[in-house]
Design an enzyme around this catalytic site. Sequence first.
Site, PDB file in Angstrom:
ATOM      1  N   SER A 187      -9.937  -0.494   7.336  1.00 56.33           N
ATOM      2  CA  SER A 187      -8.960  -0.357   5.684  1.00 56.33           C
ATOM      3  C   SER A 187      -8.638  -1.900   5.385  1.00 56.33           C
ATOM      4  O   SER A 187      -7.846  -1.766   3.865  1.00 56.33           O
ATOM      5  CB  SER A 187      -8.151   0.589   5.350  1.00 56.33           C
ATOM      6  OG  SER A 187      -9.090   1.845   5.745  1.00 56.33           O
ATOM      7  N   LYS A 194       0.469  -1.387  -0.350  1.00 53.06           N
ATOM      8  CA  LYS A 194      -0.301   0.502   0.048  1.00 53.06           C
ATOM      9  C   LYS A 194       0.810   1.063   0.228  1.00 53.06           C
ATOM     10  O   LYS A 194       2.069   1.509   0.613  1.00 53.06           O
ATOM     11  CB  LYS A 194      -1.304   0.183   1.007  1.00 53.06           C
ATOM     12  CG  LYS A 194      -1.571   1.078   1.903  1.00 53.06           C
ATOM     13  CD  LYS A 194      -2.907   0.845   2.655  1.00 53.06           C
ATOM     14  CE  LYS A 194      -3.899   2.127   2.386  1.00 53.06           C
ATOM     15  NZ  LYS A 194      -4.901   1.462   3.737  1.00 53.06           N
ATOM     16  N   SER A 242      -9.586   1.686   2.501  1.00 54.82           N
ATOM     17  CA  SER A 242      -8.484   2.399   1.911  1.00 54.82           C
ATOM     18  C   SER A 242      -7.701   1.140   1.288  1.00 54.82           C
ATOM     19  O   SER A 242      -6.771   2.159   0.645  1.00 54.82           O
ATOM     20  CB  SER A 242      -7.850   3.119   2.804  1.00 54.82           C
ATOM     21  OG  SER A 242      -7.117   2.849   3.506  1.00 54.82           O
TER      22      SER A 242
HETATM   23  N1  GLN Z   1     -12.925   4.649   6.168  1.00 56.09           N
HETATM   24  C1  GLN Z   1     -12.100   5.162   7.434  1.00 56.09           C
HETATM   25  C2  GLN Z   1     -12.085   5.772   7.578  1.00 56.09           C
HETATM   26  O1  GLN Z   1     -12.010   6.852   6.185  1.00 56.09           O
HETATM   27  C3  GLN Z   1     -11.256   3.756   8.049  1.00 56.09           C
HETATM   28  C4  GLN Z   1     -10.139   3.872   6.852  1.00 56.09           C
HETATM   29  C5  GLN Z   1      -8.537   2.748   7.193  1.00 56.09           C
HETATM   30  O2  GLN Z   1      -8.798   1.950   7.479  1.00 56.09           O
HETATM   31  N2  GLN Z   1      -8.086   3.833   7.165  1.00 56.09           N
HETATM   32  O3  GLN Z   1     -11.422   6.310   8.422  1.00 56.09           O
END
Ligand code: GLN
Length: 465
Positions: free
Chosen positions: A157, A58, A133
């Site tokens: 994410s 990532k 994400s």
């Molecule tokens: N969707 C959540 C956020 O926007 C989690 C994102 C993540 O785990 N990086 O914060």
Amino acid sequence: MPAASSYAESAQRTFERIEKSKLNAFITLNKQQALQTARDVDDGKVTGRLAGMTVAVKDCITTKGLQTTCASKILTGYVPPFDAEVVARLRHEGAVITGKTNMDEFAMGTSTESSYYGPTRNPWDLTRVPGGSSGGSAAAVAGLESRMALGTDTGGSVRCPAAFCGVVGIKPTYGLVSRYGVVEYANSLEQVGPIARNVPDAALLLDVIAGGDPKDSTSVAEADKVTYTDHLVDDVKGLTIGVPEEFFGEGLDKRVEKAVWDGIMTLNKLGADYRKVSLPHTKYSLSAYYIIAMCEASSNLARFDGLRYGLRTGKDENWHTTFSRIRAEGFGAEVKRRIMLGTYALSEGYYGQYYLKALQVRTLIKNDFERAFKDVDVMAAPTMPAPAFRLGEKTDDPLSMYLADVNTLPVNLAGIPSISVPCGFAGRLPIGMQLMGKFFDEPLLIRTAYTFECNTDFQKLPEGF
Ligand code: GLN
């Protein structure tokens, strides 16, 4: 297609596939170095537990000599002079690092649509999001563009894109994996986690990345005592599975509900008992998480001022003007929204009302889990309340995007581990079941997930792959 006879040939084919792909799973490719590593494995010069295996990383995890952007304009062109600890461990074990995967900008999102580099598409249906994400990582694995991948999970994410793309994703216990070199979004919540097509690969990758690191004081040496792949055992007899009723609440897609219950029944037939449990403070998770995450983000992202990393545009004027201009140009809308909301919630007079209160609620959520885990060994619930949504469906409505995280956030607030495994389909879209465990109980989660995988048939490839 005949099987490749060497790692170099196999890596070459992977890059051909990526270069033709419609998924947009990668921001930066590491082709030359990857092919060289694969040749070195073929020649016996490089060995290790991941020797020759393709792993995608990532883009919020730093890679020495390879651009790391967090899918943001503000970091475009930033080439880190060092590797994150998890990346150093991949290299040490002979992994062929294919490249840096697309993501929501600074990991803020649930769909991989807020990337400066355009959205990633779901390999099961190109009109749908891959989740986020870490959407690029999950899409790359599901679309055969890498055997495994690393994601980060701050509020879901790793698990969300794993569920949407029909693959396995692990969010480790907070502290199990070093965060050194991971660009921070909300550091009290996040962990690096493996994404793979099956539980054995996910366990193998966890074996490599887990373990204490003196460079990250929040990491612990717990994993040094365990070999996760030793727990790939097909047996759940005698286990008690808790089913938290709050995770099956309003808005849950009926097909998801059925698939997850079918999954629990499968484990039951294999010898596990199950019982309903209650985690009464779950309903406050969303508010608590978003306050804490935004507060931490507003502070963490202050370092992106255009002077030290990435973007530097226009003529330098006084510091304030230059700083504001670069941040205005460099950050996308969602990141700006969170910096502003986080700054507001931390400001004098509001700190106690918002941030402090959210921290107190976080403790209540953690206590709920601790109480429930006195009676059960593992908990099972839907990872996501619905299958992958359409591209663009939630982009104009941030709140509806946040709501999709309802079942993943409590795990991060509590700091416990969780794994998402494929457990069915809604039409052709995959559904994920989330198994949650006690602190550092990854071995039991891996055993449960592996047993489920051995006795079901949901590990499929998307059509045409
Ligand atoms: N969707 C959540 C956020 O926007 C989690 C994102 C993540 O785990 N990086 O914060």
